[in-house]
Design a protein around this motif. Structure first.
Motif, PDB file in Angstrom:
ATOM      1  N   ILE A 154       0.831  -1.204   0.000  1.00  0.00           N
ATOM      2  CA  ILE A 154       0.000   0.000   0.000  1.00  0.00           C
ATOM      3  C   ILE A 154       0.868   1.256   0.000  1.00  0.00           C
ATOM      4  O   ILE A 154       0.397   2.331  -0.346  1.00  0.00           O
ATOM      5  CB  ILE A 154      -0.980  -0.001   1.202  1.00  0.00           C
ATOM      6  CG1 ILE A 154      -2.122   0.995   1.011  1.00  0.00           C
ATOM      7  CG2 ILE A 154      -0.280   0.289   2.513  1.00  0.00           C
ATOM      8  CD1 ILE A 154      -3.261   0.495   0.231  1.00  0.00           C
ATOM      9  N   LEU A 155       2.132   1.124   0.371  1.00  0.00           N
ATOM     10  CA  LEU A 155       2.985   2.316   0.461  1.00  0.00           C
ATOM     11  C   LEU A 155       3.837   2.489  -0.787  1.00  0.00           C
ATOM     12  O   LEU A 155       3.885   3.573  -1.378  1.00  0.00           O
ATOM     13  CB  LEU A 155       3.881   2.228   1.703  1.00  0.00           C
ATOM     14  CG  LEU A 155       4.716   3.490   1.947  1.00  0.00           C
ATOM     15  CD1 LEU A 155       3.821   4.681   2.237  1.00  0.00           C
ATOM     16  CD2 LEU A 155       5.682   3.285   3.102  1.00  0.00           C
ATOM     17  N   GLY A 179       7.107  10.501  -3.865  1.00  0.00           N
ATOM     18  CA  GLY A 179       7.458  10.760  -2.468  1.00  0.00           C
ATOM     19  C   GLY A 179       7.454   9.499  -1.625  1.00  0.00           C
ATOM     20  O   GLY A 179       8.193   9.386  -0.648  1.00  0.00           O
ATOM     21  N   ALA A 180       6.616   8.534  -1.998  1.00  0.00           N
ATOM     22  CA  ALA A 180       6.485   7.309  -1.194  1.00  0.00           C
ATOM     23  C   ALA A 180       7.583   6.307  -1.504  1.00  0.00           C
ATOM     24  O   ALA A 180       7.789   5.362  -0.752  1.00  0.00           O
ATOM     25  CB  ALA A 180       5.125   6.666  -1.461  1.00  0.00           C
ATOM     26  N   PHE A 181       8.277   6.531  -2.602  1.00  0.00           N
ATOM     27  CA  PHE A 181       9.229   5.534  -3.085  1.00  0.00           C
ATOM     28  C   PHE A 181      10.341   5.261  -2.070  1.00  0.00           C
ATOM     29  O   PHE A 181      10.541   4.127  -1.631  1.00  0.00           O
ATOM     30  CB  PHE A 181       9.825   6.041  -4.404  1.00  0.00           C
ATOM     31  CG  PHE A 181      10.372   4.967  -5.268  1.00  0.00           C
ATOM     32  CD1 PHE A 181       9.514   4.106  -5.933  1.00  0.00           C
ATOM     33  CD2 PHE A 181      11.731   4.800  -5.412  1.00  0.00           C
ATOM     34  CE1 PHE A 181      10.010   3.095  -6.736  1.00  0.00           C
ATOM     35  CE2 PHE A 181      12.232   3.801  -6.213  1.00  0.00           C
ATOM     36  CZ  PHE A 181      11.379   2.944  -6.871  1.00  0.00           C
ATOM     37  N   VAL A 376       2.546   6.760   5.554  1.00  0.00           N
ATOM     38  CA  VAL A 376       3.407   5.802   6.263  1.00  0.00           C
ATOM     39  C   VAL A 376       2.705   5.359   7.547  1.00  0.00           C
ATOM     40  O   VAL A 376       2.697   4.180   7.911  1.00  0.00           O
ATOM     41  CB  VAL A 376       4.788   6.426   6.585  1.00  0.00           C
ATOM     42  CG1 VAL A 376       5.620   5.479   7.439  1.00  0.00           C
ATOM     43  CG2 VAL A 376       5.535   6.752   5.311  1.00  0.00           C
ATOM     44  N   ASN A 377       2.091   6.330   8.219  1.00  0.00           N
ATOM     45  CA  ASN A 377       1.359   6.019   9.448  1.00  0.00           C
ATOM     46  C   ASN A 377       0.179   5.098   9.155  1.00  0.00           C
ATOM     47  O   ASN A 377      -0.050   4.110   9.878  1.00  0.00           O
ATOM     48  CB  ASN A 377       0.886   7.337  10.061  1.00  0.00           C
ATOM     49  CG  ASN A 377       0.531   7.196  11.524  1.00  0.00           C
ATOM     50  OD1 ASN A 377       0.254   6.095  11.996  1.00  0.00           O
ATOM     51  ND2 ASN A 377       0.526   8.287  12.247  1.00  0.00           N
ATOM     52  N   LEU A 378      -0.561   5.406   8.086  1.00  0.00           N
ATOM     53  CA  LEU A 378      -1.725   4.577   7.747  1.00  0.00           C
ATOM     54  C   LEU A 378      -1.301   3.161   7.358  1.00  0.00           C
ATOM     55  O   LEU A 378      -2.019   2.199   7.589  1.00  0.00           O
ATOM     56  CB  LEU A 378      -2.505   5.198   6.594  1.00  0.00           C
ATOM     57  CG  LEU A 378      -3.402   6.374   6.945  1.00  0.00           C
ATOM     58  CD1 LEU A 378      -4.100   6.878   5.701  1.00  0.00           C
ATOM     59  CD2 LEU A 378      -4.435   5.973   7.980  1.00  0.00           C
ATOM     60  N   GLN A 379      -0.109   3.066   6.764  1.00  0.00           N
ATOM     61  CA  GLN A 379       0.363   1.751   6.374  1.00  0.00           C
ATOM     62  C   GLN A 379       0.476   0.863   7.602  1.00  0.00           C
ATOM     63  O   GLN A 379       0.231  -0.337   7.540  1.00  0.00           O
ATOM     64  CB  GLN A 379       1.707   1.894   5.666  1.00  0.00           C
ATOM     65  CG  GLN A 379       2.123   0.633   4.962  1.00  0.00           C
ATOM     66  CD  GLN A 379       3.564   0.314   5.200  1.00  0.00           C
ATOM     67  OE1 GLN A 379       4.233   0.963   5.994  1.00  0.00           O
ATOM     68  NE2 GLN A 379       4.047  -0.692   4.527  1.00  0.00           N
ATOM     69  N   MET A 380       0.850   1.471   8.724  1.00  0.00           N
ATOM     70  CA  MET A 380       0.940   0.727   9.981  1.00  0.00           C
ATOM     71  C   MET A 380      -0.405   0.132  10.383  1.00  0.00           C
ATOM     72  O   MET A 380      -0.453  -0.875  11.068  1.00  0.00           O
ATOM     73  CB  MET A 380       1.398   1.664  11.090  1.00  0.00           C
ATOM     74  CG  MET A 380       2.858   1.549  11.421  1.00  0.00           C
ATOM     75  SD  MET A 380       3.196   2.287  13.017  1.00  0.00           S
ATOM     76  CE  MET A 380       3.420   3.966  12.609  1.00  0.00           C
ATOM     77  N   SER A 381      -1.483   0.803   9.947  1.00  0.00           N
ATOM     78  CA  SER A 381      -2.804   0.332  10.377  1.00  0.00           C
ATOM     79  C   SER A 381      -3.102  -1.059   9.828  1.00  0.00           C
ATOM     80  O   SER A 381      -3.949  -1.771  10.345  1.00  0.00           O
ATOM     81  CB  SER A 381      -3.891   1.320   9.952  1.00  0.00           C
ATOM     82  OG  SER A 381      -4.132   1.197   8.571  1.00  0.00           O
ATOM     83  N   PHE A 382      -2.379  -1.449   8.768  1.00  0.00           N
ATOM     84  CA  PHE A 382      -2.571  -2.795   8.237  1.00  0.00           C
ATOM     85  C   PHE A 382      -1.926  -3.842   9.132  1.00  0.00           C
ATOM     86  O   PHE A 382      -2.181  -5.031   9.011  1.00  0.00           O
ATOM     87  CB  PHE A 382      -1.943  -2.909   6.851  1.00  0.00           C
ATOM     88  CG  PHE A 382      -2.797  -2.353   5.776  1.00  0.00           C
ATOM     89  CD1 PHE A 382      -3.783  -3.141   5.198  1.00  0.00           C
ATOM     90  CD2 PHE A 382      -2.642  -1.063   5.362  1.00  0.00           C
ATOM     91  CE1 PHE A 382      -4.581  -2.632   4.207  1.00  0.00           C
ATOM     92  CE2 PHE A 382      -3.451  -0.549   4.369  1.00  0.00           C
ATOM     93  CZ  PHE A 382      -4.413  -1.337   3.793  1.00  0.00           C
ATOM     94  N   LEU A 383      -1.041  -3.361   9.995  1.00  0.00           N
ATOM     95  CA  LEU A 383      -0.170  -4.264  10.727  1.00  0.00           C
ATOM     96  C   LEU A 383      -0.459  -4.229  12.217  1.00  0.00           C
ATOM     97  O   LEU A 383      -0.184  -5.198  12.928  1.00  0.00           O
ATOM     98  CB  LEU A 383       1.283  -3.808  10.462  1.00  0.00           C
ATOM     99  CG  LEU A 383       2.393  -4.817  10.576  1.00  0.00           C
ATOM    100  CD1 LEU A 383       2.109  -5.992   9.666  1.00  0.00           C
ATOM    101  CD2 LEU A 383       3.708  -4.163  10.186  1.00  0.00           C
ATOM    102  N   LEU A 417       9.381  -1.320  14.113  1.00  0.00           N
ATOM    103  CA  LEU A 417      10.245  -0.883  13.009  1.00  0.00           C
ATOM    104  C   LEU A 417       9.545   0.175  12.169  1.00  0.00           C
ATOM    105  O   LEU A 417      10.162   1.142  11.704  1.00  0.00           O
ATOM    106  CB  LEU A 417      10.616  -2.069  12.117  1.00  0.00           C
ATOM    107  CG  LEU A 417      11.567  -3.096  12.731  1.00  0.00           C
ATOM    108  CD1 LEU A 417      11.633  -4.328  11.853  1.00  0.00           C
ATOM    109  CD2 LEU A 417      12.950  -2.496  12.903  1.00  0.00           C
ATOM    110  N   GLN A 418       8.244  -0.003  11.979  1.00  0.00           N
ATOM    111  CA  GLN A 418       7.495   0.989  11.218  1.00  0.00           C
ATOM    112  C   GLN A 418       7.469   2.317  11.941  1.00  0.00           C
ATOM    113  O   GLN A 418       7.531   3.367  11.312  1.00  0.00           O
ATOM    114  CB  GLN A 418       6.065   0.504  11.015  1.00  0.00           C
ATOM    115  CG  GLN A 418       6.004  -0.688  10.111  1.00  0.00           C
ATOM    116  CD  GLN A 418       4.938  -0.518   9.066  1.00  0.00           C
ATOM    117  OE1 GLN A 418       3.911   0.074   9.323  1.00  0.00           O
ATOM    118  NE2 GLN A 418       5.178  -1.016   7.898  1.00  0.00           N
ATOM    119  N   ALA A 419       7.378   2.250  13.272  1.00  0.00           N
ATOM    120  CA  ALA A 419       7.390   3.490  14.050  1.00  0.00           C
ATOM    121  C   ALA A 419       8.731   4.183  13.864  1.00  0.00           C
ATOM    122  O   ALA A 419       8.793   5.413  13.741  1.00  0.00           O
ATOM    123  CB  ALA A 419       7.121   3.191  15.521  1.00  0.00           C
TER     124      ALA A 419
END
Lengths: 439, 171
Positions: A154-155, A179-181, A376-383, A417-419
């Motif tokens: 998603i990122l 920017g997400a790359f 990036v923060n929202l990507q964490m919501s998957f996890l 790690l995402q944090a």
């Protein structure tokens, strides 16, 4: 009641309905309808709803949603991931934690072919998880690796999240993709470092494959397979993202070429048949309709909410908090993170982002940077458990001996790690802004 | 099979087939757009229809897919509290959701999209975004059809929930 109070009730209402379990499109659409009537705007507001829905249908950017989903679905079914994993299995299996590393590498490559989370987690859950269990890998580590790798989808662009985010706040989707790359690869790199580290200190977490098992298979054959199954998807990725980066094609055009390219790649692997196409088309319909009906509800909601002055009201409240710009920024991030544990990204995107963005503009912070920090923060919501799609997807395909608790345990280090990744892109905005500035 | 069951299974199969058939819209969506890109960059001869064709196909895809999505419960909900309830409590909650939100929302959307499409037909309205100037009434009609199919599946789900809540039967 003054409009401000109505707006406040509406905002609390949406939170209550969403958490009670009303489907998002109904919670948002229903409140839009009722408060449109209470606000005294019937019947004009009904035509407004239809106009806005038609506006969603006639979008220039949003056709890229089904196009990218189709591209990802076809590539997923082309069998490249299976073959690539088998090759990497042999090439990297001799290393400590080699299979976990191979999983992250493959997930990263396929994250650049797909705009959603799901396909990678289920594919790797069916391939890599049994392989790792057979090699006596630590079960939580194996599960965490697959969930974390899968959420990169998603990122790392293309990303359905950014296709919806960009038009909503008036940002260029192409710039968001670029920017997400780097943040995507930073995360992927952090995952790899962690796996190398933990398997170095605790070799029993990711035992190396004994040499005998690889005997008889020439290295040349393994490398040949890696080339055969890695190069065509890579060419596809670079031409799709490259044409967006160079400004040659809009995201929609690049997505269509990506869809066509994915069919060619599938044809190359002799997997382009009626069944693959039918299943890919079905996946496309499902995800598109799921995402877009939430958008329909959100459009009904936001029109009325803004007319009541709700965005301004909450914005002013946030700006008035006595904690300085950065204090407020951190509170926003914490709110998004906590919501991410409980609800999924679509809800957060459509409810929270329109409220936060004007505040950030008032602070004169870079909107592109902020948008990607949010992504990036929202990507964490998957996890982040308890509500995390990756965990559910993996549980759905995992062998029965893998317990939910193993997956949740395994995911925690990766959330940490995402944090760290999130902190990095906040402290070093150039990680996000450098690539788009070269466009 | 009772009449009600027949009615529900009819609607179910309409939604099922609508999903299976309309999912194929994805294919021309990819092919037409890609064709346009190739013609434009390789032959400097862009089509005049691809741009509008793309949004129309995409709009039709998501609108017509709604009913199928409802049949398979694909529409996102947050179930942290919901999952803890008994089957009956869930059904009562869903029943109320249908009565208080689903039907009012779809009643408004369907009636007003019909008016919207009707005006478009009356004017023989065309789009002025591109110089192809395609008619817009077909896609506006598609919006009505999508919403009606969606609401139909909603009626089936509602009847199913009501029989479960009041008679304790699953159909």
């Amino acid at each position: 009641m003054s409009p401000e109070y109505l707006a406040l009730v509406m905002f609390i209402g949406v939170i209550v309905l969403v958490f009670a379990g009303v489907p998002l499109y109904l919670a948002l659409g229903g409140l839009g309808l009722y408060f449109g009537i209470i606000g005294g705007w019937s019947p004009q507001v009904y035509d407004q709803f239809i106009n806005r829905i038609f506006g969603l249908m006639s979008s220039e950017v949003l056709p890229a949603v089904p196009l990218f989903v189709f591209m990802g679905a076809v590539l997923d079914k082309s069998g490249a991931a299976d073959k690539l994993f088998n090759a990497f299995y042999l090439a990297m299996g001799g290393l400590r934690g080699g299979l976990a590393l191979a999983t992250i590498v493959i997930c990263t490559i396929f994250a650049a072919c797909t705009g959603v989370v799901g396909a990678s987690v289920t594919t790797m859950g069916m391939l890599a998880l049994p392989a790792m269990l057979k090699r006596n890998y630590n079960i939580p580590l194996a599960c965490g690796t697959i969930c974390a790798g899968g959420t990169l989808g998603i990122l790392i662009p293309p990303s359905v999240m950014m296709l919806l985010y960009g038009p909503m706040v008036g940002l260029s989707v192409a710039k968001m993709f670029m920017g997400a790359f780097i943040p995507g690869f930073v995360l992927s790199g952090l995952f790899i470092l962690y796996i190398i580290g933990i398997c170095y200190f605790k070799p029993e977490y990711g035992p190396a494959m004994p040499k005998e098992e690889r005997a008889g298979i020439p290295m040349l054959k393994i490398m040949g397979d890696i080339g055969l199954y890695m190069i065509p998807p890579m060419i596809l990725i670079f031409s799709v993202l490259g044409s967006i980066f160079l400004g040659v094609a809009s995201p929609t055009e690049a997505a269509a070429m990506g869809g066509l390219g994915a069919m060619l790649v599938a044809a190359l692997y002799r997997k382009l048949n009626f069944k693959v196409l039918a299943v890919s088309c079905m996946d496309t319909l499902k995800i598109t309709t799921m995402v877009m009906f939430v958008a329909v509800g959100a459009f009904m909601f936001s029109g009325v909410f803004m007319a009541l002055g709700g965005t301004k009201l909450i914005g002013n409240f946030i700006v008035g908090l006595p904690m300085g710009q950065w204090g407020i920024f951190i509170v926003m991030m914490v709110i998004i993170f906590i919501l991410g544990m409980l609800i999924d990204w679509i809800g957060i995107l459509f409810i929270v982002v329109p409220i936060f963005t004007p505040v950030i503009l008032a602070f004169k912070m870079d909107p592109l940077w902020f948008a990607l920090v949010v992504c990036v923060n929202l990507q964490m919501s998957f996890l982040s458990p308890p509500f995390a799609y990756s965990i559910f997807y993996l549980k759905g395909v995992a062998p029965p001996e893998v317990q939910m608790i193993d997956i949740i345990k395994g995911v925690f280090p990766f959330v940490a790690l995402q944090a760290i990744g999130l902190a990095l892109v906040i402290i070093f905005p150039q990680l996000i802004l450098w690539l788009p500035s070269k466009m | 099979m009772t009449g009600v069951q027949k009615f529900i299974s009819k609607i179910d199969s309409i939604s099922e087939w609508s999903g299976r058939i309309f999912s194929w819209i994805s294919l021309p969506l990819v092919v037409f757009m890609a064709y346009d890109v190739i013609m434009r960059y390789l032959f400097q001869a862009p089509t005049k229809w691809a741009y509008e064709m793309t949004w129309m196909l995409y709009g039709a895809l998501f609108m017509l897919g709604g009913a199928y999505g409802l049949k398979y419960k694909l529409h996102v909900r947050v179930d942290i509290i919901y999952t803890r309830w008994s089957a009956r409590t869930k059904a009562i909650f869903d029943l109320l959701t249908y009565l208080l939100i689903f039907f009012p929302v779809f009643y408004i959307l369907i009636t007003h999209s019909l008016i919207y499409a009707y005006y478009s037909w009356e004017l023989w309205e065309v789009s002025y975004i591109s110089y192809w100037q395609p008619p817009v009434y077909p896609i506006k009609t598609v919006m009505c059809i999508g919403l009606i199919l969606f609401a139909l599946q909603g009626i089936a789900e509602f009847i199913r929930l009501a029989t479960f809540v009041f008679k304790g039967e699953k159909i």
